[in-house]
Enzyme design. Structure first.
Site, PDB file in Angstrom:
ATOM      1  N   THR A 130       0.834  -1.209   0.000  1.00 36.04           N
ATOM      2  CA  THR A 130       0.000   0.000   0.000  1.00 36.04           C
ATOM      3  C   THR A 130       0.865   1.254   0.000  1.00 36.04           C
ATOM      4  OG1 THR A 130      -1.786  -1.157   1.115  1.00 36.04           O
ATOM      5  CG2 THR A 130      -1.826   1.245   1.245  1.00 36.04           C
ATOM      6  N   CYS A 131       1.941   1.218   0.740  1.00 32.19           N
ATOM      7  CA  CYS A 131       2.827   2.384   0.838  1.00 32.19           C
ATOM      8  C   CYS A 131       3.405   2.746  -0.526  1.00 32.19           C
ATOM      9  CB  CYS A 131       3.947   2.115   1.830  1.00 32.19           C
ATOM     10  SG  CYS A 131       3.364   1.567   3.454  1.00 32.19           S
ATOM     11  N   SER A 132       3.784   1.725  -1.293  1.00 31.80           N
ATOM     12  CA  SER A 132       4.404   1.954  -2.602  1.00 31.80           C
ATOM     13  C   SER A 132       3.388   2.191  -3.705  1.00 31.80           C
ATOM     14  CB  SER A 132       5.280   0.758  -2.986  1.00 31.80           C
ATOM     15  OG  SER A 132       6.408   0.686  -2.147  1.00 31.80           O
TER      16      SER A 132
END
Length: 165
Positions: free
Chosen positions: A53-55
């Site tokens: 999700t972060c990327s």
């Protein structure tokens, strides 16, 4: 305001003093006192660089909306994770993140813990991390705070922060 280690930072609280690291001609230290002094700062934190999700969503949203966020009176945008400065630098490069987004490493999670926003991810083999959150601070005082519920990605997204500036 003094907070015990079990309390989460709140609107109106002063950002605690800590040291974060970043890469610029080697590893550099940045004091939170210096980062937040006299500026309006948007700080968002992710559980880990290179995580799905972060990327795929979190950092890219701030890259996409960088100019719009700054146009709303934000002087500095910073991304933080409980990773080392080398990982944060490599992640920034892999994401084509502009240098206008500070990529800050909270390597031991000390700042996340001071904020009361640490997360135990040992069940996932990730140790202690930061919760996913975003905050706005003016001259070191929190004016807006968006902490995600476990497993969610809504309120700390660049789009949500931009709507609330």
């Amino acid at each position: 305001m003094n907070r015990s280690s079990t309390m989460t930072i709140a609107i109106g609280d002063r950002i605690p003093s800590a040291t974060l690291n970043y890469i610029k001609d080697g590893v550099q230290a940045m004091r939170t006192d210096d980062l937040f002094a006299g500026k309006t700062v948007a700080l968002f934190a992710v559980p880990g660089a290179f995580t799905p999700t972060c990327s795929a969503k979190h950092l890219p949203g701030y890259v996409t909306h960088l100019d719009a966020i700054k146009a709303r009176g934000i002087d500095t945008i910073a991304c933080m994770a409980v990773n080392d400065a080398f990982v944060m630098d490599a992640w920034a490069k892999s994401q084509n993140a502009p240098q206008d987004i500070l990529m800050l490493a909270d390597g031991n999670g000390a700042f996340s813990k001071l904020l009361g926003l640490e997360m135990d991810a040992t069940a996932f083999g990730m140790g202690l991390r930061s919760k996913r959150f975003a905050l706005i601070a003016k001259d070191g005082v929190v004016t807006k705070l968006f902490v995600e519920a476990p497993g969610e990605f809504k309120v700390s997204a660049a789009e949500h922060v931009l709507e609330n500036l």
